[in-house]
Design an enzyme around this catalytic site. Structure first.
Site, PDB file in Angstrom:
ATOM      1  N   CYS A 185       0.761  -1.388   0.027  1.00  0.00           N
ATOM      2  CA  CYS A 185      -0.025  -0.084  -0.085  1.00  0.00           C
ATOM      3  C   CYS A 185       0.864   1.210  -0.004  1.00  0.00           C
ATOM      4  CB  CYS A 185      -0.921  -0.041   1.109  1.00  0.00           C
ATOM      5  SG  CYS A 185      -2.046  -1.346   1.136  1.00  0.00           S
TER       6      CYS A 185
ATOM      7  N   HIS B  99      -3.406   7.614   2.861  1.00  0.00           N
ATOM      8  CA  HIS B  99      -3.880   6.156   2.549  1.00  0.00           C
ATOM      9  C   HIS B  99      -5.096   5.804   2.676  1.00  0.00           C
ATOM     10  CE1 HIS B  99      -3.635   2.050   1.245  1.00  0.00           C
ATOM     11  NE2 HIS B  99      -3.472   1.648   2.480  1.00  0.00           N
TER      12      HIS B  99
ATOM     13  N   ASN C 138      -9.966   0.321   0.005  1.00  0.00           N
ATOM     14  CA  ASN C 138      -8.749   0.333  -0.025  1.00  0.00           C
ATOM     15  C   ASN C 138      -8.240  -0.330  -1.313  1.00  0.00           C
ATOM     16  OD1 ASN C 138      -5.810  -0.063   0.603  1.00  0.00           O
ATOM     17  ND2 ASN C 138      -5.956  -1.086   2.542  1.00  0.00           N
TER      18      ASN C 138
HETATM   19  O1  UT7 Z   1      -3.752  -1.194   3.599  1.00  0.00           O
HETATM   20  C1  UT7 Z   1      -2.939  -1.395   4.557  1.00  0.00           C
HETATM   21  C2  UT7 Z   1      -3.006  -0.849   5.938  1.00  0.00           C
HETATM   22  N1  UT7 Z   1      -4.238  -1.614   6.516  1.00  0.00           N
HETATM   23  C3  UT7 Z   1      -5.167  -0.881   7.460  1.00  0.00           C
HETATM   24  O2  UT7 Z   1      -4.396   0.009   7.754  1.00  0.00           O
HETATM   25  C4  UT7 Z   1      -5.966  -1.877   8.073  1.00  0.00           C
HETATM   26  C5  UT7 Z   1      -6.153  -1.701   9.388  1.00  0.00           C
HETATM   27  N2  UT7 Z   1      -7.093  -2.267  10.386  1.00  0.00           N
HETATM   28  C6  UT7 Z   1      -8.225  -1.918  10.059  1.00  0.00           C
HETATM   29  O3  UT7 Z   1      -8.970  -1.162   9.665  1.00  0.00           O
HETATM   30  C7  UT7 Z   1      -9.223  -2.590  11.292  1.00  0.00           C
HETATM   31  O4  UT7 Z   1      -8.693  -3.504  12.341  1.00  0.00           O
HETATM   32  C8  UT7 Z   1     -10.505  -3.494  10.537  1.00  0.00           C
HETATM   33  C9  UT7 Z   1     -11.400  -2.599   9.657  1.00  0.00           C
HETATM   34  C10 UT7 Z   1      -9.768  -4.582   9.740  1.00  0.00           C
HETATM   35  C11 UT7 Z   1     -11.222  -4.348  11.582  1.00  0.00           C
HETATM   36  O5  UT7 Z   1     -11.628  -3.342  12.679  1.00  0.00           O
HETATM   37  P1  UT7 Z   1     -11.664  -3.583  14.224  1.00  0.00           P
HETATM   38  O6  UT7 Z   1     -12.444  -2.875  14.811  1.00  0.00           O
HETATM   39  O7  UT7 Z   1     -10.067  -3.810  14.504  1.00  0.00           O
HETATM   40  O8  UT7 Z   1     -12.496  -5.347  14.367  1.00  0.00           O
HETATM   41  P2  UT7 Z   1     -11.713  -6.625  14.811  1.00  0.00           P
HETATM   42  O9  UT7 Z   1     -10.808  -7.156  13.793  1.00  0.00           O
HETATM   43  O10 UT7 Z   1     -11.133  -6.436  16.154  1.00  0.00           O
HETATM   44  O11 UT7 Z   1     -13.131  -7.454  14.873  1.00  0.00           O
HETATM   45  C12 UT7 Z   1     -14.113  -7.019  15.752  1.00  0.00           C
HETATM   46  C13 UT7 Z   1     -15.266  -7.904  15.640  1.00  0.00           C
HETATM   47  C14 UT7 Z   1     -14.751  -9.332  15.825  1.00  0.00           C
HETATM   48  O12 UT7 Z   1     -15.594 -10.222  16.541  1.00  0.00           O
HETATM   49  P3  UT7 Z   1     -15.372 -10.393  18.183  1.00  0.00           P
HETATM   50  O13 UT7 Z   1     -14.445 -11.344  18.046  1.00  0.00           O
HETATM   51  O14 UT7 Z   1     -15.222  -9.207  18.970  1.00  0.00           O
HETATM   52  O15 UT7 Z   1     -16.807 -11.505  18.348  1.00  0.00           O
HETATM   53  C15 UT7 Z   1     -14.565  -9.898  14.541  1.00  0.00           C
HETATM   54  O16 UT7 Z   1     -14.823 -11.296  14.250  1.00  0.00           O
HETATM   55  O17 UT7 Z   1     -15.843  -8.001  14.448  1.00  0.00           O
HETATM   56  C16 UT7 Z   1     -15.915  -8.976  13.610  1.00  0.00           C
HETATM   57  N3  UT7 Z   1     -15.780  -9.047  12.246  1.00  0.00           N
HETATM   58  C17 UT7 Z   1     -16.883  -8.931  11.369  1.00  0.00           C
HETATM   59  N4  UT7 Z   1     -18.146  -8.841  11.831  1.00  0.00           N
HETATM   60  C18 UT7 Z   1     -19.032  -8.364  10.805  1.00  0.00           C
HETATM   61  C19 UT7 Z   1     -14.929  -8.934  11.512  1.00  0.00           C
HETATM   62  N5  UT7 Z   1     -14.986  -8.685  10.194  1.00  0.00           N
HETATM   63  C20 UT7 Z   1     -16.256  -8.615  10.283  1.00  0.00           C
HETATM   64  C21 UT7 Z   1     -17.249  -8.541   9.130  1.00  0.00           C
HETATM   65  N6  UT7 Z   1     -18.720  -8.469   9.480  1.00  0.00           N
HETATM   66  N7  UT7 Z   1     -16.861  -8.225   7.858  1.00  0.00           N
END
Ligand code: UT7
Length: 316
Positions: free
Chosen positions: A116, A243, A273
């Site tokens: 990225c 980004h 993204n």
């Molecule tokens: O381009 C390179 C750079 N990339 C980035 O900068 C990405 C950085 N990361 C992010 O943007 C975020 O971490 C995400 C958007 C990927 C995820 O957000 P988060 O607030 O960190 O969520 P999480 O991964 O901690 O997941 C929270 C909950 C989980 O459930 P539990 O364990 O709390 O019960 C996941 O299983 O959300 C669940 N979950 C979803 N639920 C519905 C994960 N993906 C989904 C989904 N729909 N698509």
């Protein structure tokens, strides 16, 4: 007199097919909701490449549009640098495919791999070549078809990415006030395991929460580094073109720079993204709609797999 690399034209190209969050979930049978995707990432829709579209075709069209905006022709291009993690072939480089598509019969092209952050790395290389006199003009292109390397059973990552391309055309100009002021590049291979593509064809793997934490601290540090290197205060920045990975990271960076939200270019809602394409796509949108004007101080930043991260400060 010193040479500066001045952006003379920007271009973008997005695939025709658009899927909103509900359509994406239905198509791939994902256990997700529009609300989750919007609240966690800010994404509402993304463009997806169709059968005839590729990193080459999207990148070539973005390049044509950048040349058109600059009032330049392909004959005037000395060098093409393409940032992509989704090339058509391992080799030859996407850059030489684009060279052929543009009808160029001279100059040289090559690809850069920095995920990225690829566009920032490519822009920095082009700037060095232009200032050293190795080339007098350059096309720098970010082009991606991430839809081809996603694991559609991994709802935590597959909802976050889209396809597209962005390009800029630069010329070396003597004694200009405008142009790239500096670029600042970093990588840390110890973090390779938190965001990577398996083998060469995928799928992509991301530990989102880990990447998120690195993003906020590393982007803040590299932005400070870019401002300090130029003896500028954050109040000098007219536009942040970040980004486009997550609206929460983008807003955190805007707050860090004390920029009102209307001075931060946001396209993640529309494009998701698009990796190496995200910064030139966002730049192209804000130049195209008249927000970013000649003379504005523009700060570009990105972070991605590697980890790699970097920033470029330029006077547009
Ligand atoms: O381009 C390179 C750079 N990339 C980035 O900068 C990405 C950085 N990361 C992010 O943007 C975020 O971490 C995400 C958007 C990927 C995820 O957000 P988060 O607030 O960190 O969520 P999480 O991964 O901690 O997941 C929270 C909950 C989980 O459930 P539990 O364990 O709390 O019960 C996941 O299983 O959300 C669940 N979950 C979803 N639920 C519905 C994960 N993906 C989904 C989904 N729909 N698509």
């Amino acid at each position: 007199m010193a040479l500066r690399s001045v952006i003379q034209g920007c271009g973008a190209c997005l695939p025709a097919q658009v899927l909103d969050n509900v359509e994406l979930a239905e198509r791939h049978g994902l256990d997700t909701t529009d609300t989750w995707i919007r609240e966690r990432s800010g994404i509402t829709r993304r463009h997806m490449a169709g059968p005839g579209e590729s990193a080459t075709s999207l990148g070539a069209e973005a390049a044509r549009r950048a040349l058109a905006q600059a009032g330049a022709t392909a004959d005037e291009v000395d060098c093409i640098i393409v940032a992509t993690a989704t090339p058509d072939n391992a080799f030859p480089a996407t850059a030489v495919h684009i060279q052929r598509e543009l009808g160029m019969t001279r100059g040289f092209g090559f690809d850069v791999s920095a995920a990225c952050t690829g566009f920032i790395f490519a822009l920095s290389i082009a700037d060095s070549m232009l200032r050293s006199g190795q080339a007098r003009s350059a096309l720098v292109i970010g082009t991606e078809v991430y839809s081809r390397i996603l694991d559609w059973t991994d709802r935590g990552t597959c909802v976050l990415f889209g396809d597209g391309a962005g390009a800029v055309f630069l010329r070396a100009v003597e004694g200009s006030e405008r142009g790239i002021l500096s670029s600042h590049l970093h990588s840390d291979g110890r973090q390779a395991g938190i965001l990577y593509v398996e083998g060469t064809d995928g799928p992509l793997r991301m530990a989102g929460r880990e990447v998120f934490k690195h993003a906020v601290t590393k982007l803040a540090a590299v932005v400070d580094e870019a401002l300090a290197a130029n003896g500028l205060d954050r109040s000098a920045v007219d536009w942040l073109v970040p980004h486009q990975a997550n609206i929460r990271i983008i807003e955190a960076m805007g707050r860090k720079l004390d920029l009102p939200p209307e001075r931060v270019v946001v396209t993640v809602d529309q494009h998701a993204n698009t990796s190496a394409a995200s910064v030139p796509l966002a730049l192209s949108v804000a130049v195209g709609d008249g927000r970013i004007r000649q003379g504005d101080l523009v700060l570009l930043e990105a972070i991605g797999g590697g980890l790699t991260w970097g920033a470029t400060l330029l006077r547009f």
